[in-house]
Motif scaffolding. Structure first.
Motif, PDB file in Angstrom:
ATOM      1  N   LYS A  35       0.838  -1.209   0.000  1.00 44.24           N
ATOM      2  CA  LYS A  35       0.000   0.000   0.000  1.00 44.24           C
ATOM      3  C   LYS A  35       0.868   1.253   0.000  1.00 44.24           C
ATOM      4  CE  LYS A  35      -3.930  -2.063   2.341  1.00 44.24           C
ATOM      5  NZ  LYS A  35      -4.705  -2.119   3.587  1.00 44.24           N
ATOM      6  N   GLU A  36       1.950   1.208   0.746  1.00 42.71           N
ATOM      7  CA  GLU A  36       2.884   2.337   0.806  1.00 42.71           C
ATOM      8  C   GLU A  36       3.531   2.578  -0.552  1.00 42.71           C
ATOM      9  OE1 GLU A  36       6.722   2.792   3.428  1.00 42.71           O
ATOM     10  OE2 GLU A  36       4.966   2.376   4.691  1.00 42.71           O
ATOM     11  N   GLN A  37       3.906   1.501  -1.226  1.00 41.81           N
ATOM     12  CA  GLN A  37       4.521   1.612  -2.545  1.00 41.81           C
ATOM     13  C   GLN A  37       3.542   2.207  -3.558  1.00 41.81           C
ATOM     14  OE1 GLN A  37       7.618   1.168  -3.455  1.00 41.81           O
ATOM     15  NE2 GLN A  37       8.257   0.511  -1.421  1.00 41.81           N
ATOM     16  N   ILE A  38       2.283   1.776  -3.495  1.00 45.66           N
ATOM     17  CA  ILE A  38       1.267   2.289  -4.418  1.00 45.66           C
ATOM     18  C   ILE A  38       1.021   3.764  -4.160  1.00 45.66           C
ATOM     19  CG2 ILE A  38      -1.180   2.156  -5.008  1.00 45.66           C
ATOM     20  CD1 ILE A  38      -0.959  -0.878  -4.565  1.00 45.66           C
ATOM     21  N   SER A  39       0.935   4.160  -2.902  1.00 43.26           N
ATOM     22  CA  SER A  39       0.696   5.571  -2.594  1.00 43.26           C
ATOM     23  C   SER A  39       1.882   6.433  -3.026  1.00 43.26           C
ATOM     24  CB  SER A  39       0.401   5.757  -1.113  1.00 43.26           C
ATOM     25  OG  SER A  39       1.538   5.449  -0.342  1.00 43.26           O
ATOM     26  N   LYS A  40       3.099   5.919  -2.884  1.00 43.10           N
ATOM     27  CA  LYS A  40       4.271   6.666  -3.334  1.00 43.10           C
ATOM     28  C   LYS A  40       4.282   6.813  -4.845  1.00 43.10           C
ATOM     29  CE  LYS A  40       7.512   5.597   0.394  1.00 43.10           C
ATOM     30  NZ  LYS A  40       8.749   4.891   0.741  1.00 43.10           N
ATOM     31  N   SER A  41       3.904   5.754  -5.566  1.00 42.60           N
ATOM     32  CA  SER A  41       3.925   5.816  -7.030  1.00 42.60           C
ATOM     33  C   SER A  41       2.851   6.761  -7.556  1.00 42.60           C
ATOM     34  CB  SER A  41       3.765   4.428  -7.637  1.00 42.60           C
ATOM     35  OG  SER A  41       2.486   3.909  -7.329  1.00 42.60           O
ATOM     36  N   THR A  42       1.682   6.808  -6.913  1.00 41.32           N
ATOM     37  CA  THR A  42       0.651   7.747  -7.354  1.00 41.32           C
ATOM     38  C   THR A  42       1.042   9.176  -7.024  1.00 41.32           C
ATOM     39  OG1 THR A  42      -0.571   7.403  -5.303  1.00 41.32           O
ATOM     40  CG2 THR A  42      -1.242   6.096  -7.215  1.00 41.32           C
TER      41      THR A  42
END
Length: 135
Positions: A35-42
């Motif tokens: 979830k952290e990785q997805i939020s960083k990429s967005t």
């Protein structure tokens, strides 16, 4: 059972077992990591400097970006859970079966004017020819 037979513990130290497939994290920590990785990429996509406007004085306000609204699953009159069976009124409210009628939830939508506008669009004005010699 020997100590060598047990899988390693989570790298974050939460006390649960991990696996090499989940980067030595337990399932909960691994889901949090994803979830952290997805939020960083967005966040990187939103602030991508290559797509920024050439004018440096223009700034992007993060509050202007619309956030996805939650699914309305409660009646707006009695706060009862309606689930999939909620009735949506023309005024924009989601209501239960008891409050679905306009009089029950004190609807402020003007049905008469809206229906007259629809009729005016659908039924164009038809005029007969004024010269009787053409008939």
């Amino acid at each position: 059972m020997a100590n060598a037979d047990l899988p390693p513990l989570c790298a974050k130290g939460c006390g649960f077992y991990s696996s090499s497939q989940t980067k030595n994290l337990c399932s909960k920590c691994y889901n949090d990591f994803l979830k952290e990785q997805i939020s960083k990429s967005t966040a990187e996509v939103k602030v991508d400097p290559s797509s920024a406007a050439p004018n440096p004085s223009v700034s992007v306000d993060s509050s202007s970006v619309p956030t996805p609204s939650k699914l309305k699953n409660r009646c707006e009159s009695c706060n009862k859970k309606v689930g999939l069976m909620g009735f949506s009124c023309r005024c924009g409210k989601v209501l239960c079966g008891v409050h679905r009628y306009p009089k029950e939830h004190s609807c402020n939508f003007d049905f008469k004017t809206a229906d007259r506008l629809i009729l005016a669009k659908e039924n164009i004005l038809v005029k007969a020819d004024k010269l009787e010699s053409r008939i």
